[in-house]
Scaffold this active site. Structure first.
Site, mmCIF file in Angstrom:
data_model
loop_
_atom_site.group_PDB
_atom_site.id
_atom_site.type_symbol
_atom_site.label_atom_id
_atom_site.label_comp_id
_atom_site.label_asym_id
_atom_site.label_seq_id
_atom_site.Cartn_x
_atom_site.Cartn_y
_atom_site.Cartn_z
ATOM 1 N N VAL A 312 0.832 -1.204 0.000
ATOM 2 C CA VAL A 312 0.000 0.000 0.000
ATOM 3 C C VAL A 312 0.863 1.248 0.000
ATOM 4 O O VAL A 312 0.535 2.263 -0.630
ATOM 5 C CB VAL A 312 -0.961 -0.010 1.212
ATOM 6 C CG1 VAL A 312 -1.683 1.323 1.340
ATOM 7 C CG2 VAL A 312 -1.964 -1.141 1.094
ATOM 8 N N ALA A 313 2.015 1.182 0.680
ATOM 9 C CA ALA A 313 2.902 2.344 0.732
ATOM 10 C C ALA A 313 3.390 2.728 -0.655
ATOM 11 O O ALA A 313 3.627 3.908 -0.947
ATOM 12 C CB ALA A 313 4.098 2.046 1.620
ATOM 13 N N GLU A 317 -2.130 6.260 -3.682
ATOM 14 C CA GLU A 317 -3.588 6.212 -3.573
ATOM 15 C C GLU A 317 -4.268 7.505 -4.023
ATOM 16 O O GLU A 317 -5.357 7.496 -4.590
ATOM 17 C CB GLU A 317 -3.995 5.915 -2.119
ATOM 18 C CG GLU A 317 -3.556 4.563 -1.595
ATOM 19 C CD GLU A 317 -2.150 4.626 -0.993
ATOM 20 O OE1 GLU A 317 -1.534 5.712 -1.024
ATOM 21 O OE2 GLU A 317 -1.669 3.588 -0.508
ATOM 22 N N ASP A 359 -9.185 24.121 -40.493
ATOM 23 C CA ASP A 359 -9.937 24.622 -41.635
ATOM 24 C C ASP A 359 -9.661 26.119 -41.773
ATOM 25 O O ASP A 359 -8.901 26.698 -41.007
ATOM 26 C CB ASP A 359 -11.428 24.319 -41.507
ATOM 27 C CG ASP A 359 -12.040 24.876 -40.238
ATOM 28 O OD1 ASP A 359 -11.308 25.502 -39.449
ATOM 29 O OD2 ASP A 359 -13.247 24.695 -40.029
ATOM 30 N N ASP A 661 -16.251 22.797 -38.280
ATOM 31 C CA ASP A 661 -17.499 23.420 -37.849
ATOM 32 C C ASP A 661 -18.741 22.755 -38.430
ATOM 33 O O ASP A 661 -19.834 22.939 -37.927
ATOM 34 C CB ASP A 661 -17.507 24.915 -38.205
ATOM 35 C CG ASP A 661 -17.249 25.160 -39.690
ATOM 36 O OD1 ASP A 661 -17.167 24.170 -40.449
ATOM 37 O OD2 ASP A 661 -17.120 26.331 -40.079
ATOM 38 N N ASP A 665 -17.317 17.560 -40.875
ATOM 39 C CA ASP A 665 -16.077 17.467 -40.094
ATOM 40 C C ASP A 665 -16.180 16.480 -38.936
ATOM 41 O O ASP A 665 -15.152 16.149 -38.325
ATOM 42 C CB ASP A 665 -15.703 18.841 -39.525
ATOM 43 C CG ASP A 665 -15.400 19.860 -40.607
ATOM 44 O OD1 ASP A 665 -14.664 19.502 -41.539
ATOM 45 O OD2 ASP A 665 -15.907 20.990 -40.519
ATOM 46 N N ASN A 727 7.218 8.195 -1.484
ATOM 47 C CA ASN A 727 7.037 6.746 -1.420
ATOM 48 C C ASN A 727 8.361 6.060 -1.086
ATOM 49 O O ASN A 727 8.403 5.048 -0.372
ATOM 50 C CB ASN A 727 6.517 6.207 -2.755
ATOM 51 C CG ASN A 727 5.023 6.360 -2.874
ATOM 52 O OD1 ASN A 727 4.414 7.071 -2.083
ATOM 53 N ND2 ASN A 727 4.424 5.713 -3.848
ATOM 54 N N GLU A 730 8.900 6.349 2.505
ATOM 55 C CA GLU A 730 8.069 5.411 3.269
ATOM 56 C C GLU A 730 8.603 3.994 3.202
ATOM 57 O O GLU A 730 8.524 3.227 4.172
ATOM 58 C CB GLU A 730 6.631 5.462 2.739
ATOM 59 C CG GLU A 730 5.919 6.780 2.986
ATOM 60 C CD GLU A 730 4.619 6.912 2.193
ATOM 61 O OE1 GLU A 730 3.868 7.868 2.469
ATOM 62 O OE2 GLU A 730 4.371 6.076 1.296
ATOM 63 N N ASP A 760 -0.474 14.941 1.515
ATOM 64 C CA ASP A 760 0.105 15.017 0.181
ATOM 65 C C ASP A 760 -0.853 15.521 -0.891
ATOM 66 O O ASP A 760 -0.435 16.131 -1.869
ATOM 67 C CB ASP A 760 0.618 13.632 -0.246
ATOM 68 C CG ASP A 760 2.006 13.377 0.291
ATOM 69 O OD1 ASP A 760 2.589 14.303 0.878
ATOM 70 O OD2 ASP A 760 2.510 12.257 0.131
#
Length: 940
Positions: A312-313, A317, A359, A661, A665, A727, A730, A760
């Protein structure tokens, strides 16, 4: 013209139209048939179809409608948010953590907290993604909206008003000026008819229609056919329906649009690659740690939860939510610059645009024809003013008054004054509208002149004659004709010239002067018309009499003025290495003239290629054409041509933006990486097929949006460096503790989630809101295959993350060793352990505050850029530190995170490590700048 006896054609028309090419089998030869043969081919008659036969054909062909767009169910769209790889990894992690909690004896509340926290992150990201991406696909509905609901039809010899959906091949439709054409039809009667084919062909001028046979050729070029989705702007007529619904030319565009897949943006592709790699690294790291710790005698469930926490670290997330909101900031910024982006990821894709297929009319130009020069009496007469507002002057106006009077009378346009928010506008042919404006600038009142000399006859413009003529009754009861058209055609029919208000013989020398003047005006990119006049004998004289023995009055030169801001925008694209390819339905000479005015063409010999020439090229030939770096103009192109060019460019690795337009197109807009529709003048079809709408229709807004897109990409890289560097901070302490034999983790999974979401996300969002840097358009577009995590980005992640990791490892093991307690005696409840993991969490949060300041710039010193340049970033960093203080000091949060209060000295140590990180990054930037200043040095 009686109806032929029923035969094989009746049986073929009772079956559905063949789907292979979307047209009735008789279509290719219909334009070349006489009117009686047209009725015979379609098994119809001038009285129309019997009601019973129409009902039978309705059963075979179906209704004259386009199918509605298929929409995904809301619950499926919501579930799709959980298929993202990050979401899948986190969902599996949450499920396993719930299982570990259930199997644990005794059950650990921290494990349940972790499972709920991970599940909450997934739900939050899914909610944000669903809210941002929910938008209905309405292209097919917009196409259907352009089909008229009712029309006038002959059935059983009687005129009836029927729903357009009930039309079948063989029906005879009655058309008047202002009517929308309800199906593809072949004209069998036409009185001064003209249609606006712009939605299908992109041509900006109404085109005259005839009822007689014309040479075989492409259906859209047949002057005796009218098509669904277009409008009759002048005259009247009757037409026999030969194709309905998806078998029409409009239906062909519908199928092209439906078949064109939405292209994944470069960011989508890169984020998908990044997600796979990060998920793979996370799973592998967790598995390795589990394999290392289990043999050491650690409890199985605790070790599994520990390894899961490591995994998970490594998963960012908050990245999906941060990415979505950061892109939304870019959307708001673009909206303030008159560019409405409908899909968030399109913001970043704009920044990687390498080719713009634009165009001409309305995007590069103002879509307002303007007379800028007149020629009469052998001398030029400049005209000032731009657009349809009759504001400006004509040099020596009395000398050109008769020229402008005749030009104004010989036309069907009407000049409409402003009303409410509208400006001056023209109803009808823009060329004729420009002549009305010039007449008013010269002091004439076209409406008054028309009232004094009413029109009694008209001979519409014909591409064979290249002339238009009108006959008027003068105040004394005599009649005169006004003629305008191509200079050479008019000059060939003249035998006199008006000089100083009187007619004199037209000599060969004067003819040469007129021809030279016309060539000179055409060489300036002007559309040149000659105007002449003569007396005629009666109310409706023969055409041969009207258009012969003319007295030349002079020449008019006009053009559709470029938007004043476009040239600077084109220059910016050149500096940014973005190639501009003009793709237009207009004439090559007109396209080249406009391209030169706005700076798209600067060389002497641009590559000018027509649609017919594109048809003659195979894929290899087209690739060779596009691979050349010559200035390229594509003219007289159809929807298939535009899509083919876009596909070929993408095949070469280009990121392609396409402007448009009209309905024609829509396929290319949808197939392009970035479809850009016109908001003011564009059709609903184009706006729905595109991912960006220009509210002011200006090419300059595209350039601004590209710059903002590049800025968004830079900001994304900044917050990715910010997110992934922590990260490392961690993960490294966990790995260090594992291999050092420490029995507990230096930071728990719940603490990691608190950092990822609480400390964060807001700074990352603030980094995503960094203003656009001045040099953003001074470098070429990045390659389509360039990785989001380039070597330079990964280098900064490892450099900044490594410094943070060293800092938090130092404070953790320093605190543990300072206690004098052996590793084996530490427990989760030990105050020293709680203080140590609190210092690790606080160390990451504090260092990330300094890290956020460091990554604001790539090369420039943050002190030079200004520490207060992004107040939202400072506020977000202070919020994160404040939240960390609450986790450290508030008893309820201490119980959740297993933390302890930190002393002032400990906070000072953490701040010193953060300042060291900022100083190290400043030194790195200084070295990069110094290396970049050396001859041959690489810029960082």
């Amino acid at each position: 013209m009686s109806a032929p006896a029923p035969g094989p054609d009746r049986r073929s028309l009772s079956r559905p139209a063949p789907p292979a090419d979307g047209r009735n089998g008789s279509t290719p030869r219909l334009p070349s048939l006489s009117v009686p043969d047209v009725f015979a081919a379609l098994d119809s008659s001038p009285r129309g179809l019997p009601s019973a036969e129409a009902a039978a054909r309705q059963d075979g062909h179906g209704p004259n409608v386009l199918p509605g767009a298929r929409r995904g169910r809301l619950w499926r769209r919501l579930l799709a948010q959980f298929t993202d790889l990050f979401a899948v990894v986190l969902l599996v992690s949450s499920a396993i953590t719930f299982l570990a909690y259930g199997l644990g004896r005794p059950r650990d509340p921290a494990t349940l907290q972790l499972a709920l926290a991970i599940l909450g992150v997934v739900l939050l990201n899914a909610g944000i993604g669903f809210a941002q991406e929910y938008s209905a696909e309405r292209t097919a509905q917009s196409l259907q909206a352009m089909v008229p609901h009712t029309c006038r039809v002959l059935r059983d010899g009687e005129r009836r008003e029927l729903p357009a959906r009930d039309l079948v091949p063989g029906d005879v439709v009655v058309l008047e000026a202002g009517d929308a054409v309800p199906a593809d039809c072949r004209l069998v009667e036409a009185q001064e008819a003209a249609v606006d084919n712009a939605p299908l062909t992109g041509e900006s001028e109404p085109v005259g229609r005839v009822a007689g046979p014309v040479p075989p050729g492409p259906p859209l070029r047949a002057r005796n056919c009218v098509f669904m989705g277009t409008d009759l702007v002048a005259g009247t007529g009757k037409a026999v329906v030969y194709a309905t619904g998806t078998a029409t030319e409009f239906g062909r565009i519908f199928r092209l649009t439906a078949a064109a897949p939405r292209q994944r943006t470069p960011l989508q592709r890169q984020v998908a690659v990044m997600a796979r790699r990060v998920a793979g690294v996370a799973l592998a790291t967790g598995a390795v740690l589990f394999a290392v710790r289990v043999p050491e005698g650690q409890p199985f469930v605790d070790t599994f939860v520990f390894s899961l926490g490591v995994m998970v670290a490594l998963v960012p997330e908050g990245l999906p939510a941060t990415l979505s909101v950061s892109l939304a900031i870019g959307v708001r910024r673009m909206a303030r610059r008159r560019a409405l982006v409908k899909q968030l990821l399109a913001v970043e894709a704009l920044g990687s645009t390498s080719v713009i297929c634009t165009d001409k009319t309305g995007t590069l130009t103002q879509a307002e024809m303007t007379v800028v020069q007149l020629w009469a009496d052998g001398v030029p007469h400049p005209v000032t003013g731009v657009g349809y507002a009759p504001v400006g002057e004509v040099a020596d106006a009395p000398g050109v008054r008769e020229l402008l009077r005749a030009a104004a009378l010989c036309g069907n346009a009407r000049l409409v004054p402003p009303a409410g928010r509208e400006t001056w506008r023209v109803l009808g042919d823009p060329t004729e509208g420009a002549l009305l404006v010039a007449a008013r600038k010269a002091g004439l009142d076209p409406a008054r002149e028309e009232a004094l000399t009413p029109r009694v006859a008209e001979y519409p413009f014909d591409s064979g004659r290249k002339l238009m003529s009108t006959v008027h009754r003068d105040g004394d009861g005599t009649f005169f004709a006004c003629v305008k058209g191509a200079p050479l055609e008019v000059l060939a029919r003249c035998d006199a010239v008006g000089v100083a208000g009187a007619g004199t013989a037209l000599t060969q020398a004067y003819r040469a002067r007129v021809t030279a003047a016309a060539d000179g005006m055409a060489g300036q990119g002007l559309r040149v018309l000659a105007v002449a006049r003569r007396r005629v004998a009666g109310r409706r004289p023969p055409l041969a009499e009207v258009e012969s023995g003319l007295t030349l009055l002079g020449l008019t030169g006009m053009y559709d003025p470029p938007r004043p801001e476009v040239r600077e925008a084109v220059d910016a694209c050149r500096r940014a290495g973005i190639r501009i390819v003009m793709v237009t339905g207009d004439h090559p000479l007109t396209a080249e003239a406009v391209a030169r005015r706005v700076g798209i063409v600067r060389g002497p010999a641009p590559a000018v290629v027509t649609g017919a020439e594109l048809d003659a090229l195979d894929d290899a030939g087209l690739d060779a054409l596009l691979a050349g770096r010559a200035e390229l103009l594509l003219c007289r192109v159809d929807p298939e041509h535009k899509m083919r060019v876009v596909t070929a460019l993408q095949r070469r690795g280009e990121v392609v933006a396409v402007t448009g337009d009209g309905a024609n197109d829509a396929p290319a807009l949808k197939h392009a990486d970035i479809g850009v529709a016109m908001g003011a003048s564009g059709t609903d079809v184009a706006r729905e097929a595109a991912v960006m709408v220009l509210l002011d229709d200006s090419f300059a807004s595209i350039t601004t949006a590209v710059g903002l897109g590049r800025s968004v990409y830079r900001n994304i890289r900044k917050f990715l460096i910010y997110l992934f560097s922590h990260n490392i901070a961690e993960l490294v302490p966990i790995l260090a503790a594992t291999f050092a034999g420490f029995p507990l983790v230096p930071i728990t999974a719940v603490q990691i989630l608190a950092i990822d979401l609480g400390s964060d996300v807001l700074p990352a969002l603030a980094l995503g809101a960094e203003p656009m840097e001045p040099d953003v358009m001074d470098s070429p577009p990045r390659p389509r295959r360039e990785r989001l995590f380039s070597t330079a980005v990964m280098g900064r992640v490892l450099f900044l993350g490594g410094i943070q990791a060293v800092g938090v490892c130092a404070v953790f093991f320093w605190h543990i060793h300072a206690s004098g307690i052996p590793y084996a005696q530490f427990t989760k409840a030990d105050p020293v352990y709680r203080e140590a993991i609190t210092m690790v969490q606080a160390g990451i949060v504090v260092s990330q505050f300094f890290n956020a300041l460091a990554v604001r710039t790539d090369r420039q010193s943050v002190f030079r850029a200004g520490l207060l340049g992004n107040p939202w970033l400072l506020a977000a960093g202070c919020f994160g530190i404040g939240l960390m203080a609450a986790i450290s000091y508030a008893p309820p949060l201490q119980a959740v995170f297993n933390t302890a209060p930190l002393t002032l000295a400990e906070w000072a140590v953490l701040a010193a490590f953060g300042a060291l990180l900022l100083a190290a990054e400043e030194v790195r930037k200084g070295l990069v700048r110094r290396r970049g200043r050396r001859p041959g040095g690489a810029a960082g």
